[in-house]
Design a protein around this motif. Structure first.
Motif, PDB file in Angstrom:
ATOM      1  N   GLY A   1      36.262  38.299  48.193  1.00  0.00           N
ATOM      2  CA  GLY A   1      36.444  38.839  50.032  1.00  0.00           C
ATOM      3  C   GLY A   1      35.350  40.227  49.429  1.00  0.00           C
ATOM      4  N   ASN A   2      35.044  40.571  48.721  1.00  0.00           N
ATOM      5  CA  ASN A   2      33.957  41.618  48.645  1.00  0.00           C
ATOM      6  C   ASN A   2      32.560  41.268  48.300  1.00  0.00           C
ATOM      7  OD1 ASN A   2      35.989  44.296  49.416  1.00  0.00           O
ATOM      8  ND2 ASN A   2      36.690  44.004  47.213  1.00  0.00           N
ATOM      9  N   ARG A   3      31.680  41.971  48.895  1.00  0.00           N
ATOM     10  CA  ARG A   3      30.577  41.101  48.139  1.00  0.00           C
ATOM     11  C   ARG A   3      29.164  41.079  46.425  1.00  0.00           C
ATOM     12  NH1 ARG A   3      26.557  39.888  52.704  1.00  0.00           N
ATOM     13  NH2 ARG A   3      27.495  40.143  54.519  1.00  0.00           N
TER      14      ARG A   3
ATOM     15  N   SER B   1      30.547  29.473  55.424  1.00  0.00           N
ATOM     16  CA  SER B   1      31.585  30.367  54.666  1.00  0.00           C
ATOM     17  C   SER B   1      32.805  30.086  55.639  1.00  0.00           C
ATOM     18  CB  SER B   1      31.503  31.350  53.963  1.00  0.00           C
ATOM     19  OG  SER B   1      31.255  32.715  54.552  1.00  0.00           O
TER      20      SER B   1
ATOM     21  N   ASP C   1      39.877  35.056  48.306  1.00  0.00           N
ATOM     22  CA  ASP C   1      40.034  35.765  49.741  1.00  0.00           C
ATOM     23  C   ASP C   1      38.459  35.201  51.070  1.00  0.00           C
ATOM     24  OD1 ASP C   1      40.540  38.817  51.842  1.00  0.00           O
ATOM     25  OD2 ASP C   1      41.431  36.844  51.398  1.00  0.00           O
ATOM     26  N   TYR C   2      37.919  34.423  50.646  1.00  0.00           N
ATOM     27  CA  TYR C   2      36.903  33.935  51.256  1.00  0.00           C
ATOM     28  C   TYR C   2      35.842  32.759  50.615  1.00  0.00           C
ATOM     29  CZ  TYR C   2      32.705  34.820  53.616  1.00  0.00           C
ATOM     30  OH  TYR C   2      30.834  35.134  54.417  1.00  0.00           O
TER      31      TYR C   2
ATOM     32  N   SER D   1      36.183  33.105  55.854  1.00  0.00           N
ATOM     33  CA  SER D   1      37.463  34.010  55.572  1.00  0.00           C
ATOM     34  C   SER D   1      39.106  33.287  55.514  1.00  0.00           C
ATOM     35  CB  SER D   1      37.261  35.005  56.378  1.00  0.00           C
ATOM     36  OG  SER D   1      38.347  36.093  56.732  1.00  0.00           O
ATOM     37  N   SER D   2      39.833  34.138  54.270  1.00  0.00           N
ATOM     38  CA  SER D   2      40.877  33.294  54.425  1.00  0.00           C
ATOM     39  C   SER D   2      41.927  33.195  56.031  1.00  0.00           C
ATOM     40  CB  SER D   2      41.865  33.903  53.031  1.00  0.00           C
ATOM     41  OG  SER D   2      41.742  35.843  53.442  1.00  0.00           O
TER      42      SER D   2
ATOM     43  N   LEU E   1      33.172  29.389  50.305  1.00  0.00           N
ATOM     44  CA  LEU E   1      31.896  29.002  50.585  1.00  0.00           C
ATOM     45  C   LEU E   1      31.429  27.643  50.142  1.00  0.00           C
ATOM     46  CD1 LEU E   1      31.887  32.576  48.555  1.00  0.00           C
ATOM     47  CD2 LEU E   1      29.971  32.274  50.240  1.00  0.00           C
TER      48      LEU E   1
ATOM     49  N   ASN F   1      35.976  26.582  60.896  1.00  0.00           N
ATOM     50  CA  ASN F   1      34.225  27.677  60.771  1.00  0.00           C
ATOM     51  C   ASN F   1      33.075  27.354  61.079  1.00  0.00           C
ATOM     52  OD1 ASN F   1      32.212  30.118  61.367  1.00  0.00           O
ATOM     53  ND2 ASN F   1      31.862  30.184  59.453  1.00  0.00           N
TER      54      ASN F   1
ATOM     55  N   SER G   1      35.756  33.467  46.496  1.00  0.00           N
ATOM     56  CA  SER G   1      34.924  35.223  45.579  1.00  0.00           C
ATOM     57  C   SER G   1      35.866  36.089  46.133  1.00  0.00           C
ATOM     58  CB  SER G   1      34.350  35.597  46.539  1.00  0.00           C
ATOM     59  OG  SER G   1      33.682  36.334  46.675  1.00  0.00           O
TER      60      SER G   1
ATOM     61  N   TYR H   1      25.397  36.739  49.875  1.00  0.00           N
ATOM     62  CA  TYR H   1      25.960  35.532  49.075  1.00  0.00           C
ATOM     63  C   TYR H   1      24.538  34.313  48.956  1.00  0.00           C
ATOM     64  CZ  TYR H   1      30.188  37.307  50.516  1.00  0.00           C
ATOM     65  OH  TYR H   1      31.608  37.957  50.250  1.00  0.00           O
TER      66      TYR H   1
END
Lengths: 111, 113
Positions: free
Chosen positions: B95-97, B49, B31-32, B51-52, B34, B57, B93, A100
């Motif tokens: 969720g995938n990079r 970041s 799903d993600y 995650s859903s 940041l 965090n 995002s 990222y």
């Protein structure tokens, strides 16, 4: 890891000329890179997704013939602003789809 | 159609106090999430970041909270320091990079001495 290098950091060009901006992934291979643009005090807007070995995918409203993207290798994507005009003056930023992390950006000023 | 919204363009907080930056999103496919910190003429710096599948965090002074049912997340910075003064962008995002990252408009944080 996931270091993204962007060059140049700033460039001034005359109206009508073309400018090329490079985005390199230094310590990994990136099949996908993303190009963003930020106007002053505004958000980072995704312009296009660059895919190694294939055509880029442009977001709605972005002129593909004006913003040429080439992703010829797994570590380099280039954005060429063709026939630049003052309204193209902006801050351009790339990201490689490994992490990222974003590049440091390129400030383009068209005079 | 703005998928990621930061409704506060700016926020001023006294040094040492807690800074709370808010963000809302509309797309349920995200799903993600940041948070980035950005200075003028520099690329955004990744902060934290989430995650859903999580609702919190924490990383040092930075904590991100996610309320998925409300489609809302927030960034807490405590204690706030002068070096925290910058523009903070919320982003989302798939969720995938190799997914796109979509940004909000940003919130300018001023830490007052």
């Amino acid at each position: 890891g996931a270091v993204v290098s962007q060059h140049p950091s700033w460039v001034i060009c005359k109206s009508g000329t073309s400018v090329k901006i490079e985005c390199r992934s230094l310590d990994f291979q990136a099949t996908t890179m993303f190009w963003y643009r930020q106007f002053p005090k505004q958000s980072l807007m995704l312009m296009a997704t660059s895919n190694e070995g294939s055509k880029a995918t442009y977001e709605q409203g972005v002129e593909k013939d004006k913003f040429l993207i080439n992703h010829a290798s797994l570590t380099l994507s280039t954005l060429t602003v063709t026939s630049a005009h003052p309204e193209d003056s902006s801050f351009y930023i790339c990201r490689a789809a490994y992490g990222y992390t974003f590049g440091s950006g390129t400030r383009l000023t068209v005079v | 159609d703005q998928q990621v919204k930061q409704n506060s363009p700016s926020l001023s907080v006294q040094e040492g106090r807690i800074s709370i930056l808010n963000c809302d999103y509309t797309n349920s496919m995200f799903d993600y999430f940041l948070w980035y910190k950005k200075y003028p003429a520099e690329g955004p710096t990744f902060l934290i970041s989430i995650s859903s599948i999580k609702d919190k965090n924490e990383d040092g002074r930075f904590t991100v909270f996610l309320n998925k049912s409300a489609k809302h997340l927030s960034l807490h910075i405590v204690p706030s320091q002068p070096g925290d003064s910058a523009v903070y962008f919320c982003a989302a995002s798939g969720g995938n990079r190799d997914d796109k990252i979509i940004f909000g408009k940003g919130t300018r944080l001023h830490i007052l001495p």
